[in-house]
Design an enzyme around this catalytic site. Structure first.
Site, PDB file in Angstrom:
ATOM      1  N   PHE A 196       1.692   3.479   4.264  1.00 16.15           N
ATOM      2  CA  PHE A 196       2.334   2.346   4.923  1.00 16.15           C
ATOM      3  C   PHE A 196       1.744   1.042   4.378  1.00 16.15           C
ATOM      4  O   PHE A 196       0.544   0.969   4.115  1.00 16.15           O
ATOM      5  CB  PHE A 196       2.117   2.401   6.441  1.00 16.15           C
ATOM      6  CG  PHE A 196       2.462   3.737   7.060  1.00 16.15           C
ATOM      7  CD1 PHE A 196       3.594   4.448   6.660  1.00 16.15           C
ATOM      8  CD2 PHE A 196       1.649   4.288   8.037  1.00 16.15           C
ATOM      9  CE1 PHE A 196       3.915   5.672   7.232  1.00 16.15           C
ATOM     10  CE2 PHE A 196       1.962   5.512   8.617  1.00 16.15           C
ATOM     11  CZ  PHE A 196       3.089   6.210   8.218  1.00 16.15           C
ATOM     12  N   HIS A 239      -2.261   7.868   6.449  1.00 19.39           N
ATOM     13  CA  HIS A 239      -2.485   6.577   5.786  1.00 19.39           C
ATOM     14  C   HIS A 239      -3.771   5.935   6.303  1.00 19.39           C
ATOM     15  O   HIS A 239      -4.483   5.278   5.541  1.00 19.39           O
ATOM     16  CB  HIS A 239      -1.304   5.642   6.032  1.00 19.39           C
ATOM     17  CG  HIS A 239      -1.511   4.265   5.485  1.00 19.39           C
ATOM     18  ND1 HIS A 239      -1.565   4.012   4.132  1.00 19.39           N
ATOM     19  CD2 HIS A 239      -1.710   3.065   6.098  1.00 19.39           C
ATOM     20  CE1 HIS A 239      -1.769   2.719   3.925  1.00 19.39           C
ATOM     21  NE2 HIS A 239      -1.869   2.120   5.106  1.00 19.39           N
ATOM     22  N   PHE A 278       1.851  -3.598   3.950  1.00 21.43           N
ATOM     23  CA  PHE A 278       2.223  -4.915   4.463  1.00 21.43           C
ATOM     24  C   PHE A 278       3.722  -5.134   4.289  1.00 21.43           C
ATOM     25  O   PHE A 278       4.339  -4.666   3.338  1.00 21.43           O
ATOM     26  CB  PHE A 278       1.465  -6.006   3.703  1.00 21.43           C
ATOM     27  CG  PHE A 278       0.074  -6.271   4.231  1.00 21.43           C
ATOM     28  CD1 PHE A 278      -0.359  -5.774   5.441  1.00 21.43           C
ATOM     29  CD2 PHE A 278      -0.804  -7.050   3.490  1.00 21.43           C
ATOM     30  CE1 PHE A 278      -1.641  -6.041   5.926  1.00 21.43           C
ATOM     31  CE2 PHE A 278      -2.083  -7.323   3.955  1.00 21.43           C
ATOM     32  CZ  PHE A 278      -2.501  -6.819   5.178  1.00 21.43           C
ATOM     33  N   LYS A 335      -9.304   8.301   3.054  1.00 22.27           N
ATOM     34  CA  LYS A 335      -9.867   6.954   2.934  1.00 22.27           C
ATOM     35  C   LYS A 335     -11.240   6.858   3.584  1.00 22.27           C
ATOM     36  O   LYS A 335     -11.973   5.903   3.338  1.00 22.27           O
ATOM     37  CB  LYS A 335      -8.915   5.929   3.539  1.00 22.27           C
ATOM     38  CG  LYS A 335      -7.599   5.772   2.778  1.00 22.27           C
ATOM     39  CD  LYS A 335      -6.729   4.693   3.407  1.00 22.27           C
ATOM     40  CE  LYS A 335      -5.404   4.551   2.682  1.00 22.27           C
ATOM     41  NZ  LYS A 335      -4.478   5.666   2.954  1.00 22.27           N
ATOM     42  N   HIS A 359      -9.931   2.146   1.065  1.00 22.03           N
ATOM     43  CA  HIS A 359      -8.484   1.991   0.910  1.00 22.03           C
ATOM     44  C   HIS A 359      -8.157   1.662  -0.543  1.00 22.03           C
ATOM     45  O   HIS A 359      -8.462   0.572  -1.038  1.00 22.03           O
ATOM     46  CB  HIS A 359      -7.976   0.898   1.835  1.00 22.03           C
ATOM     47  CG  HIS A 359      -6.480   0.810   1.899  1.00 22.03           C
ATOM     48  ND1 HIS A 359      -5.651   1.703   1.241  1.00 22.03           N
ATOM     49  CD2 HIS A 359      -5.654  -0.052   2.549  1.00 22.03           C
ATOM     50  CE1 HIS A 359      -4.394   1.392   1.478  1.00 22.03           C
ATOM     51  NE2 HIS A 359      -4.372   0.333   2.269  1.00 22.03           N
ATOM     52  N   CYS A 381       0.804  -1.226   0.000  1.00 25.97           N
ATOM     53  CA  CYS A 381       0.000   0.000   0.000  1.00 25.97           C
ATOM     54  C   CYS A 381       0.836   1.275   0.000  1.00 25.97           C
ATOM     55  O   CYS A 381       0.286   2.380   0.041  1.00 25.97           O
ATOM     56  CB  CYS A 381      -0.956  -0.014   1.184  1.00 25.97           C
ATOM     57  SG  CYS A 381      -2.073  -1.428   1.124  1.00 25.97           S
TER      58      CYS A 381
END
Length: 407
Positions: free
Chosen positions: A392, A300, A394, A330, A335, A163
């Site tokens: 940010f 984020h 995974f 968001k 997202h 992301c």
């Protein structure tokens, strides 16, 4: 000698609109792009919530023999890039005689890969995959298609960083320009919006199940958040050296002041505070920027319990007593994943240019951590000339950008 990096064009294909004006108006009005999908519920999704992304029609622009190489996200990216190049006044003749690069964020091509392999299994013949399958199913499908369609002859690179992909693409493009390796780079991020791309996310219960109130489901920083809502589309920004932009008479919109990045070096899916905080700190330090200089933070924050809390802690740690206005767009878009780092630069740019900060809709009650930062629940008229955007992903990949207005 390092060169100044500027933004000269923007284009977007979003659940908030497919033109800059439409997106700006949606942001100002606090309009949500989230809907309930009967298709997903019938298919077995725990959560049938998603962003409503219009499907583009490429027939007037791209011949059929080239469209066969383009999966969903490459189509979104084509429309966003077409608009961004026009916005930057970069026409085909100029591109043909200059070295223009492309770095684009993308980290999955689930649907195209699935369809090709389904045909292979059904017919027990690899030829059944189709001649376009290999080009549709590679992570680099966006950059390979756009570089060919727009005749780009500079760097051709995909940023695949979960992301943070869209944000890293802009940071990398700026780095190349700053160091004199490119004069102009097309940057951005794309995310496929089909249900197959996010089925595994639904399987680990990442999504909000507030299905009776789709527009209220994505609620970053709110105490009662219960998960994210998947989105998609594409966003493109044109980066150039200041000298290059001036020489060709380009519209100079803003400066990419700084890029910060880090890795959490920790759990693959659970974020910590130290990694995001380091990304923020490095971005401020690299740009020689103090917290007091930042007029707005586009967080984020995806509407997950742990992610939002850790980011709020990181912002509070780095900014201390400086209570900069914070929102997560968001809350309106869901997202947008691989696209988000690029689209949120555009959302923030539209706010900065229009003198407002879009509210963090559905923020009704802070929790212990979000109470430490200045989250704005409603749209506010505000003048600011510099913003910070966090992305940010995974694996603990973190990217932070600071952008400054240029009049």
């Amino acid at each position: 000698m390092e060169r100044k990096v500027v933004i000269t064009g923007m284009g977007i294909w979003s659940c908030l609109g497919t033109t800059l004006d439409a997106v700006r108006d949606s942001l100002y009005a606090g309009r949500s792009g989230i809907v309930f999908s009967r298709e997903r519920k019938d298919a077995g999704f725990r959560s049938a919530l998603c962003a409503d992304i219009p499907h583009p029609d490429l027939k007037p622009f791209v011949p059929r023999n080239q469209r066969q190489f383009m999966p969903e996200e490459a189509q979104y990216a084509y429309m966003a890039t077409r608009a961004a190049l026009e916005n930057a006044r970069l026409d085909a003749d100029y591109i043909a005689s200059h070295e223009i690069g492309i770095i684009y964020g993308n980290d999955s091509v689930a649907e195209a890969t699935m369809h090709a392999l389904d045909k292979f299994r059904e017919f027990k013949d690899t030829a059944a995959c189709g001649s376009g399958a290999i080009f549709q199913s590679m992570n680099s499908t966006v950059t390979m298609n756009l570089a060919c369609l727009f005749k780009l002859r500079g760097i051709n690179l995909t940023a695949s960083a979960a992301c943070a992909s869209g944000s890293h693409s802009i940071g990398l493009g700026a780095l190349l320009i700053r160091n004199g390796l490119q004069e102009c780079v097309v940057c951005g991020g794309a995310q496929e919006a089909n249900m197959y791309s996010v089925a595994a996310f639904d399987g680990i219960q990442s999504f909000s199940v507030r299905e009776d109130e789709p527009a209220r489901a994505s609620r970053p920083f709110d105490r009662d958040r219960d998960g994210l809502v998947p989105g998609g589309g594409a966003a493109t920004v044109i980066l150039e050296s200041y000298e290059h932009a001036v020489k060709r008479g380009a519209p100079i919109l803003a400066e990419v002041v700084s890029w910060g990045f880090s890795s959490n070096g920790d759990h693959i899916s659970t974020p910590n505070v130290a990694g995001p905080a380091r990304s923020l700190e490095l971005c401020l330090r690299h740009g020689g920027i103090s917290p007091q200089d930042i007029g707005y933070i586009n967080a984020h924050a995806t509407s997950t319990r742990i992610g939002d809390s850790r980011e709020a802690e990181a912002i509070a740690q780095v900014f201390g007593d400086v209570k900069v206005p914070v929102t997560s767009t968001k809350s309106q878009t869901g997202h947008e994943m691989w696209m988000a780092g690029a689209s949120e630069i555009i959302y923030s740019m539209l706010m900065m240019k229009s003198g407002f900060i879009a509210g963090n809709i559905n923020f009704e009650n802070p929790d212990e951590d979000s109470a430490k930062i200045n989250v704005l629940p409603e749209t506010k008229e505000a003048h600011f000339d510099m913003f910070l955007s966090n992305s940010f992903g995974f694996g603990g990949t973190n990217s932070t950008l600071i952008v400054k207005n240029m009049l």
